[in-house]
Design an enzyme around this catalytic site. Structure first.
Site, PDB file in Angstrom:
ATOM      1  N   LYS A  13       0.830  -1.222   0.000  1.00 10.52           N
ATOM      2  CA  LYS A  13       0.000   0.000   0.000  1.00 10.52           C
ATOM      3  C   LYS A  13       0.861   1.268   0.000  1.00 10.52           C
ATOM      4  O   LYS A  13       0.616   2.184  -0.766  1.00 10.52           O
ATOM      5  CB  LYS A  13      -0.926   0.036   1.219  1.00 10.52           C
ATOM      6  CG  LYS A  13      -1.949  -1.065   1.270  1.00 10.52           C
ATOM      7  CD  LYS A  13      -2.922  -0.879   2.406  1.00 10.52           C
ATOM      8  CE  LYS A  13      -2.298  -0.898   3.781  1.00 10.52           C
ATOM      9  NZ  LYS A  13      -1.657  -2.174   4.147  1.00 10.52           N
ATOM     10  N   ARG A  88      -9.300   1.740   9.647  1.00 11.41           N
ATOM     11  CA  ARG A  88      -8.857   0.366   9.913  1.00 11.41           C
ATOM     12  C   ARG A  88     -10.030  -0.529  10.270  1.00 11.41           C
ATOM     13  O   ARG A  88      -9.924  -1.757  10.220  1.00 11.41           O
ATOM     14  CB  ARG A  88      -7.857   0.343  11.081  1.00 11.41           C
ATOM     15  CG  ARG A  88      -6.467   0.776  10.699  1.00 11.41           C
ATOM     16  CD  ARG A  88      -5.510   0.564  11.871  1.00 11.41           C
ATOM     17  NE  ARG A  88      -4.235   1.228  11.646  1.00 11.41           N
ATOM     18  CZ  ARG A  88      -3.231   0.738  10.949  1.00 11.41           C
ATOM     19  NH1 ARG A  88      -3.354  -0.441  10.384  1.00 11.41           N
ATOM     20  NH2 ARG A  88      -2.114   1.415  10.804  1.00 11.41           N
ATOM     21  N   ARG A 123      12.605  -9.368   4.091  1.00 10.11           N
ATOM     22  CA  ARG A 123      13.068  -7.974   4.182  1.00 10.11           C
ATOM     23  C   ARG A 123      14.252  -7.872   5.146  1.00 10.11           C
ATOM     24  O   ARG A 123      14.287  -8.520   6.177  1.00 10.11           O
ATOM     25  CB  ARG A 123      11.941  -7.070   4.703  1.00 10.11           C
ATOM     26  CG  ARG A 123      10.895  -6.783   3.665  1.00 10.11           C
ATOM     27  CD  ARG A 123      10.173  -5.469   3.886  1.00 10.11           C
ATOM     28  NE  ARG A 123       9.376  -5.400   5.102  1.00 10.11           N
ATOM     29  CZ  ARG A 123       8.302  -4.625   5.214  1.00 10.11           C
ATOM     30  NH1 ARG A 123       7.898  -3.881   4.196  1.00 10.11           N
ATOM     31  NH2 ARG A 123       7.623  -4.580   6.346  1.00 10.11           N
ATOM     32  N   ARG A 156      13.663  -6.737  11.005  1.00 18.34           N
ATOM     33  CA  ARG A 156      12.828  -6.003  11.965  1.00 18.34           C
ATOM     34  C   ARG A 156      11.913  -6.977  12.685  1.00 18.34           C
ATOM     35  O   ARG A 156      11.469  -7.963  12.110  1.00 18.34           O
ATOM     36  CB  ARG A 156      11.968  -4.972  11.228  1.00 18.34           C
ATOM     37  CG  ARG A 156      12.702  -3.708  10.898  1.00 18.34           C
ATOM     38  CD  ARG A 156      11.857  -2.757  10.091  1.00 18.34           C
ATOM     39  NE  ARG A 156      10.415  -2.983  10.231  1.00 18.34           N
ATOM     40  CZ  ARG A 156       9.505  -2.425   9.455  1.00 18.34           C
ATOM     41  NH1 ARG A 156       9.862  -1.627   8.479  1.00 18.34           N
ATOM     42  NH2 ARG A 156       8.221  -2.658   9.637  1.00 18.34           N
ATOM     43  N   ARG A 167      -0.264 -10.075  12.693  1.00 17.92           N
ATOM     44  CA  ARG A 167      -0.777  -8.846  12.045  1.00 17.92           C
ATOM     45  C   ARG A 167      -1.799  -9.183  10.951  1.00 17.92           C
ATOM     46  O   ARG A 167      -2.789  -8.479  10.784  1.00 17.92           O
ATOM     47  CB  ARG A 167       0.389  -8.046  11.455  1.00 17.92           C
ATOM     48  CG  ARG A 167       1.272  -7.404  12.528  1.00 17.92           C
ATOM     49  CD  ARG A 167       2.521  -6.784  11.935  1.00 17.92           C
ATOM     50  NE  ARG A 167       2.226  -5.603  11.141  1.00 17.92           N
ATOM     51  CZ  ARG A 167       3.058  -5.086  10.240  1.00 17.92           C
ATOM     52  NH1 ARG A 167       4.231  -5.648  10.018  1.00 17.92           N
ATOM     53  NH2 ARG A 167       2.731  -4.001   9.565  1.00 17.92           N
TER      54      ARG A 167
END
Length: 210
Positions: A13, A88, A123, A156, A167
């Site tokens: 996004k 959200r 990542r 991370r 999540r």
């Protein structure tokens, strides 16, 4: 054009919002950024938000929506805007409608959970200079070392597979129902996330008639 971008964490996004912002010459409004700005500028709503944040509590919906409405009233939003990270939940979307925050289209980036888990667990971030890499799609020249400053790359905490799964679960429960909310209003467009950023951008442009 007044746009909302929907999609799971890691669906791309933020990346597509940046690209669309340049194409359409309208600002991207990210909840986190405007919340920090309102607190820093000590606007009345910003001061209210700060009370909750200082107490370690979640900032309530009406305060968040108040800050968004405040930001959307600024001159640079006159020609349109892209909302990233809000609403959200359905109560937030209803509060936005009540506050007169209008949107033309809710664009949902559709990416399979497995793809997102693979994507995010690959990542790598440089803790020294903030540069971002990906073991498959954007690997550093030397494994585990930042191209820009030579520091050791890290994963991370947000990108650890178990965190990503948690999540995603929250997204499916709380945010995904927004697709039906905007579909009922004839404002939902869905775009399948592609293998590359450019291909996804082309699909997004086609969906929006750009």
């Amino acid at each position: 054009m007044k746009l909302i971008l929907l999609g799971a964490p890691g669906a791309g996004k933020g990346t597509q919002a940046d690209i669309l912002s340049k194409i359409l010459n309208i600002p991207t409004i990210s909840t986190g950024n405007i919340l920090r700005a309102a607190v820093k500028n000590q606007t009345p709503i910003g001061l209210k938000a700060k009370e909750y944040m200082d107490a370690g509590a979640l900032v309530p919906d009406e305060v968040i929506i108040g800050i968004i409405a405040e930001r959307l009233a600024e001159p640079d939003c006159a020609e349109g805007y892209i909302l990233d990270g809000v609403p959200r939940t359905i109560p937030q979307a209803e509060a936005m409608e009540k506050n007169g925050v209008e949107i033309d289209c809710a664009l949902s980036l559709e990416v399979q959970d497995e793809t997102i888990i693979d994507r995010m667990s690959g990542r790598r971030t440089c803790p020294a200079c903030g540069a971002s890499f990906h073991v498959v799609s954007n690997p550093p020249k030397q494994d585990g070392i930042c191209d820009s400053c030579g520091a050791e790359l890290t994963i991370r905490k947000d990108d650890a597979p178990e965190t990503v799964k948690a999540r995603l679960s929250t997204y499916h429960k709380e945010t995904e129902p927004l697709k039906a909310f905007y579909a009922e209003r004839g404002k939902l467009k869905e775009v399948e996330g592609k293998a590359t950023i450019d291909a996804t951008t082309e699909a997004v442009k086609e969906a929006l008639g750009l």
